[in-house]
Scaffold this active site. Sequence first.
Site, PDB file in Angstrom:
ATOM      1  N   HIS A  75       0.835  -1.210   0.000  1.00  0.00           N
ATOM      2  CA  HIS A  75       0.000   0.000   0.000  1.00  0.00           C
ATOM      3  C   HIS A  75       0.868   1.257   0.000  1.00  0.00           C
ATOM      4  O   HIS A  75       1.855   1.327   0.721  1.00  0.00           O
ATOM      5  CB  HIS A  75      -0.913   0.024   1.234  1.00  0.00           C
ATOM      6  CG  HIS A  75      -2.047  -0.949   1.153  1.00  0.00           C
ATOM      7  ND1 HIS A  75      -3.131  -0.895   1.999  1.00  0.00           N
ATOM      8  CD2 HIS A  75      -2.275  -2.006   0.328  1.00  0.00           C
ATOM      9  CE1 HIS A  75      -3.981  -1.864   1.693  1.00  0.00           C
ATOM     10  NE2 HIS A  75      -3.484  -2.551   0.679  1.00  0.00           N
ATOM     11  N   TYR A 204      -8.921   4.686   8.487  1.00  0.00           N
ATOM     12  CA  TYR A 204      -9.055   4.984   9.923  1.00  0.00           C
ATOM     13  C   TYR A 204     -10.154   6.035  10.047  1.00  0.00           C
ATOM     14  O   TYR A 204     -10.097   7.077   9.403  1.00  0.00           O
ATOM     15  CB  TYR A 204      -7.764   5.563  10.486  1.00  0.00           C
ATOM     16  CG  TYR A 204      -6.641   4.570  10.650  1.00  0.00           C
ATOM     17  CD1 TYR A 204      -5.794   4.273   9.580  1.00  0.00           C
ATOM     18  CD2 TYR A 204      -6.418   3.933  11.865  1.00  0.00           C
ATOM     19  CE1 TYR A 204      -4.751   3.366   9.726  1.00  0.00           C
ATOM     20  CE2 TYR A 204      -5.373   3.027  12.019  1.00  0.00           C
ATOM     21  CZ  TYR A 204      -4.551   2.749  10.949  1.00  0.00           C
ATOM     22  OH  TYR A 204      -3.514   1.853  11.106  1.00  0.00           O
ATOM     23  N   PRO A 296      -3.147  -0.605  19.202  1.00  0.00           N
ATOM     24  CA  PRO A 296      -2.908  -0.961  17.797  1.00  0.00           C
ATOM     25  C   PRO A 296      -3.251   0.128  16.774  1.00  0.00           C
ATOM     26  O   PRO A 296      -3.053  -0.054  15.595  1.00  0.00           O
ATOM     27  CB  PRO A 296      -3.779  -2.198  17.589  1.00  0.00           C
ATOM     28  CG  PRO A 296      -4.739  -2.214  18.706  1.00  0.00           C
ATOM     29  CD  PRO A 296      -4.142  -1.465  19.827  1.00  0.00           C
ATOM     30  N   LYS A 300       1.814  -0.553  15.319  1.00  0.00           N
ATOM     31  CA  LYS A 300       3.222  -0.647  15.702  1.00  0.00           C
ATOM     32  C   LYS A 300       3.580  -1.905  16.485  1.00  0.00           C
ATOM     33  O   LYS A 300       4.753  -2.215  16.646  1.00  0.00           O
ATOM     34  CB  LYS A 300       3.609   0.584  16.551  1.00  0.00           C
ATOM     35  CG  LYS A 300       3.614   1.877  15.761  1.00  0.00           C
ATOM     36  CD  LYS A 300       4.573   1.808  14.601  1.00  0.00           C
ATOM     37  CE  LYS A 300       4.283   2.873  13.561  1.00  0.00           C
ATOM     38  NZ  LYS A 300       4.677   2.425  12.208  1.00  0.00           N
ATOM     39  N   TYR A 387       4.175   6.341  10.367  1.00  0.00           N
ATOM     40  CA  TYR A 387       3.306   5.195  10.077  1.00  0.00           C
ATOM     41  C   TYR A 387       4.031   4.163   9.217  1.00  0.00           C
ATOM     42  O   TYR A 387       3.946   2.963   9.454  1.00  0.00           O
ATOM     43  CB  TYR A 387       2.025   5.669   9.373  1.00  0.00           C
ATOM     44  CG  TYR A 387       0.978   4.591   9.230  1.00  0.00           C
ATOM     45  CD1 TYR A 387       0.867   3.857   8.060  1.00  0.00           C
ATOM     46  CD2 TYR A 387       0.110   4.289  10.275  1.00  0.00           C
ATOM     47  CE1 TYR A 387      -0.070   2.849   7.930  1.00  0.00           C
ATOM     48  CE2 TYR A 387      -0.838   3.296  10.152  1.00  0.00           C
ATOM     49  CZ  TYR A 387      -0.921   2.573   8.989  1.00  0.00           C
ATOM     50  OH  TYR A 387      -1.861   1.571   8.865  1.00  0.00           O
TER      51      TYR A 387
HETATM   52  P1  FAS Z   1       3.354 -12.487  21.438  1.00  0.00           P
HETATM   53  O1  FAS Z   1       2.374 -12.198  22.539  1.00  0.00           O
HETATM   54  O2  FAS Z   1       2.888 -12.509  20.027  1.00  0.00           O
HETATM   55  O3  FAS Z   1       4.037 -13.914  21.689  1.00  0.00           O
HETATM   56  C1  FAS Z   1       4.386 -14.336  22.984  1.00  0.00           C
HETATM   57  C2  FAS Z   1       4.347 -15.859  23.000  1.00  0.00           C
HETATM   58  O4  FAS Z   1       4.855 -16.312  24.268  1.00  0.00           O
HETATM   59  C3  FAS Z   1       2.928 -16.404  22.873  1.00  0.00           C
HETATM   60  O5  FAS Z   1       2.854 -17.348  21.837  1.00  0.00           O
HETATM   61  C4  FAS Z   1       2.654 -17.041  24.237  1.00  0.00           C
HETATM   62  O6  FAS Z   1       1.854 -18.194  24.145  1.00  0.00           O
HETATM   63  C5  FAS Z   1       4.062 -17.396  24.709  1.00  0.00           C
HETATM   64  N1  FAS Z   1       4.210 -17.482  26.160  1.00  0.00           N
HETATM   65  C6  FAS Z   1       3.684 -16.660  27.101  1.00  0.00           C
HETATM   66  N2  FAS Z   1       4.062 -17.062  28.336  1.00  0.00           N
HETATM   67  C7  FAS Z   1       4.839 -18.178  28.165  1.00  0.00           C
HETATM   68  C8  FAS Z   1       5.518 -19.066  29.057  1.00  0.00           C
HETATM   69  N3  FAS Z   1       5.484 -18.874  30.380  1.00  0.00           N
HETATM   70  N4  FAS Z   1       6.224 -20.102  28.542  1.00  0.00           N
HETATM   71  C9  FAS Z   1       6.278 -20.297  27.198  1.00  0.00           C
HETATM   72  N5  FAS Z   1       5.653 -19.495  26.293  1.00  0.00           N
HETATM   73  C10 FAS Z   1       4.939 -18.453  26.787  1.00  0.00           C
HETATM   74  N6  FAS Z   1      -0.498  -5.231  16.947  1.00  0.00           N
HETATM   75  C11 FAS Z   1      -0.714  -4.520  15.835  1.00  0.00           C
HETATM   76  O7  FAS Z   1       0.210  -3.902  15.324  1.00  0.00           O
HETATM   77  N7  FAS Z   1      -1.963  -4.488  15.255  1.00  0.00           N
HETATM   78  C12 FAS Z   1      -3.022  -5.173  15.793  1.00  0.00           C
HETATM   79  O8  FAS Z   1      -4.131  -5.129  15.269  1.00  0.00           O
HETATM   80  C13 FAS Z   1      -2.831  -5.931  16.953  1.00  0.00           C
HETATM   81  N8  FAS Z   1      -3.863  -6.664  17.501  1.00  0.00           N
HETATM   82  C14 FAS Z   1      -3.645  -7.383  18.648  1.00  0.00           C
HETATM   83  C15 FAS Z   1      -4.673  -8.152  19.244  1.00  0.00           C
HETATM   84  C16 FAS Z   1      -4.448  -8.864  20.421  1.00  0.00           C
HETATM   85  C17 FAS Z   1      -5.580  -9.691  21.043  1.00  0.00           C
HETATM   86  C18 FAS Z   1      -3.186  -8.827  21.042  1.00  0.00           C
HETATM   87  C19 FAS Z   1      -2.931  -9.550  22.349  1.00  0.00           C
HETATM   88  C20 FAS Z   1      -2.143  -8.091  20.456  1.00  0.00           C
HETATM   89  C21 FAS Z   1      -2.376  -7.369  19.254  1.00  0.00           C
HETATM   90  N9  FAS Z   1      -1.350  -6.642  18.639  1.00  0.00           N
HETATM   91  C22 FAS Z   1      -1.547  -5.923  17.507  1.00  0.00           C
HETATM   92  C23 FAS Z   1      -0.045  -6.634  19.173  1.00  0.00           C
HETATM   93  C24 FAS Z   1       0.617  -7.906  18.755  1.00  0.00           C
HETATM   94  O9  FAS Z   1       0.651  -7.982  17.363  1.00  0.00           O
HETATM   95  C25 FAS Z   1       1.976  -7.925  19.386  1.00  0.00           C
HETATM   96  O10 FAS Z   1       2.644  -6.685  19.242  1.00  0.00           O
HETATM   97  C26 FAS Z   1       2.857  -9.034  18.884  1.00  0.00           C
HETATM   98  O11 FAS Z   1       2.150 -10.234  19.008  1.00  0.00           O
HETATM   99  C27 FAS Z   1       4.145  -9.029  19.687  1.00  0.00           C
HETATM  100  O12 FAS Z   1       4.830 -10.178  19.417  1.00  0.00           O
HETATM  101  P2  FAS Z   1       5.644 -10.927  20.597  1.00  0.00           P
HETATM  102  O13 FAS Z   1       6.407  -9.922  21.343  1.00  0.00           O
HETATM  103  O14 FAS Z   1       6.328 -12.047  19.916  1.00  0.00           O
HETATM  104  O15 FAS Z   1       4.552 -11.442  21.622  1.00  0.00           O
HETATM  105  C1  PHB Z   2      -4.929  -4.954  10.929  1.00  0.00           C
HETATM  106  O1  PHB Z   2      -4.954  -5.092   9.692  1.00  0.00           O
HETATM  107  O2  PHB Z   2      -5.188  -5.893  11.724  1.00  0.00           O
HETATM  108  C2  PHB Z   2      -4.567  -3.614  11.507  1.00  0.00           C
HETATM  109  C3  PHB Z   2      -4.193  -2.586  10.653  1.00  0.00           C
HETATM  110  C4  PHB Z   2      -3.854  -1.346  11.183  1.00  0.00           C
HETATM  111  C5  PHB Z   2      -3.911  -1.158  12.550  1.00  0.00           C
HETATM  112  C6  PHB Z   2      -4.289  -2.194  13.411  1.00  0.00           C
HETATM  113  C7  PHB Z   2      -4.626  -3.433  12.881  1.00  0.00           C
HETATM  114  O3  PHB Z   2      -3.581   0.059  13.070  1.00  0.00           O
END
Ligand code: FAS
Ligand code: PHB
Length: 393
Positions: A75, A204, A296, A300, A387
């Site tokens: 994009h 947005y 989110p 980032k 962004y």
């Molecule tokens: P993660 O949380 O992805 O990974 C951590 C891993 O550690 C998990 O698989 C977990 O099971 C494991 N773990 C935890 N405790 C443990 C233990 N004691 N032993 C072993 N393993 C363990 N970011 C965006 O940019 N856009 C979004 O739309 C967005 N939506 C999100 C929605 C939700 C519900 C959540 C929770 C986050 C969202 N995020 C979003 C943020 C998300 O993308 C995170 O920034 C990203 O997953 C970060 O990656 P990690 O740091 O690898 O952590």
């Molecule tokens: C998504 O595509 O899930 C998404 C995109 C932009 C955002 C958050 C989530 O700021």
Amino acid sequence: MKEIHTQVVIVGAGPAGLLLGQLLNRDGIDNVILERRSREYVEKRVRAGVIEFGIANFLEEAGAGARMRYEGLVHHGVEIRFERSSHRIALSDLASGKTITVYGQQEVVKDLVALRLNAGAELLFETEVKFIGGLTDDLAVVDAEGLDGSLRLTCDYVAGCDGSFGVANRSLPSSVVRRYERTYPFSWLGILAEAPPTTDELIYCRHERGFALYSMRSPTLSRLYLGVRPEEKLDEWSDDRIWDELDVRLATEEMPEINQGRIVERGITAMRSVVIEPMRFGRLLLAGDAAHIVPPTGAKGMNLALADVRVLSRALCEKIQHDDDALLDDYSATCLERVWRAEEFSNYMTQMLHPTHLDDFENGVQSARLRQAVTSLEASTVLARNYVDLNSL
Ligand code: FAS
Ligand code: PHB
């Protein structure tokens, strides 16, 4: 109790842990990833969708970008919508030709899991880390419970990539930890629907009823979000209510309604900002959500996590292979400068796009900020650069 010795134990197989494992493998550094969930669970978790320009290049350099380049949607702009009018932020024009890639986080995870398993590297699913210690001793110790019973690992370094509610950030001594936190007065209800996107670029939207975001995953999959009150429950939102609300908030003359389809995934996510300092104590290094959370709205979260790993992998390599402490000693300070920039940008986007029902003055200020973002060349340039590539600026 089974015992394993390795150079680096990585806790968590999210984007951060998996990418770190990939980079350490490439550098010949022995490492083990422990993940408490199943492979199926981590590969199905729907989360982030936008990959920054520099992070997309970094994934490709790490050997994990082939499918992203083939299937990801490139994009050049993003739309900001308010008062039923549309304003395009020409990202590439304003940010030296840079682009974003729309490619689901779960696809990044699948690609990295496949790379790791094909390389025959240790990735223990359904293995939960219960204890991390020895952080100032000659070796760190990690105790875990897996499918085959108890496991004790000794290692030179532990990478805490286990997210916000993991065990790593709770293993830092309370005497050294400083935690900053903000909880926003709204959550996001997100859906993944089998509906061809009604728009070519992300939208947005700030509406007096609340925030809406139109994103996508492919030519047949739309990813949409609604800002809701934090106490709202998923079962209060029928499919019809979700689509009706999205139509009301996103409607303009040019796009009076959006394509609908079967909702295949849905969830409500709280909106929080968290920073944990320092990101290192002795043999324990935090990366990704284990160290910080951003709302989110700025897209980032995952980019920040992968940018931490870019710093951490180089620091561990310099220390383990050349006994050079410099990058490792600077790891926390190096990451936190970028983390706070991302916190600021995510807070800016979140406040500006979510109307508050508590404070009309705040609404007035935020609306003025929004108008400036889409009318001032300077403001839209700063927004575009943050962004599209904040983690590489
Ligand atoms: P993660 O949380 O992805 O990974 C951590 C891993 O550690 C998990 O698989 C977990 O099971 C494991 N773990 C935890 N405790 C443990 C233990 N004691 N032993 C072993 N393993 C363990 N970011 C965006 O940019 N856009 C979004 O739309 C967005 N939506 C999100 C929605 C939700 C519900 C959540 C929770 C986050 C969202 N995020 C979003 C943020 C998300 O993308 C995170 O920034 C990203 O997953 C970060 O990656 P990690 O740091 O690898 O952590
Ligand atoms: C998504 O595509 O899930 C998404 C995109 C932009 C955002 C958050 C989530 O700021």
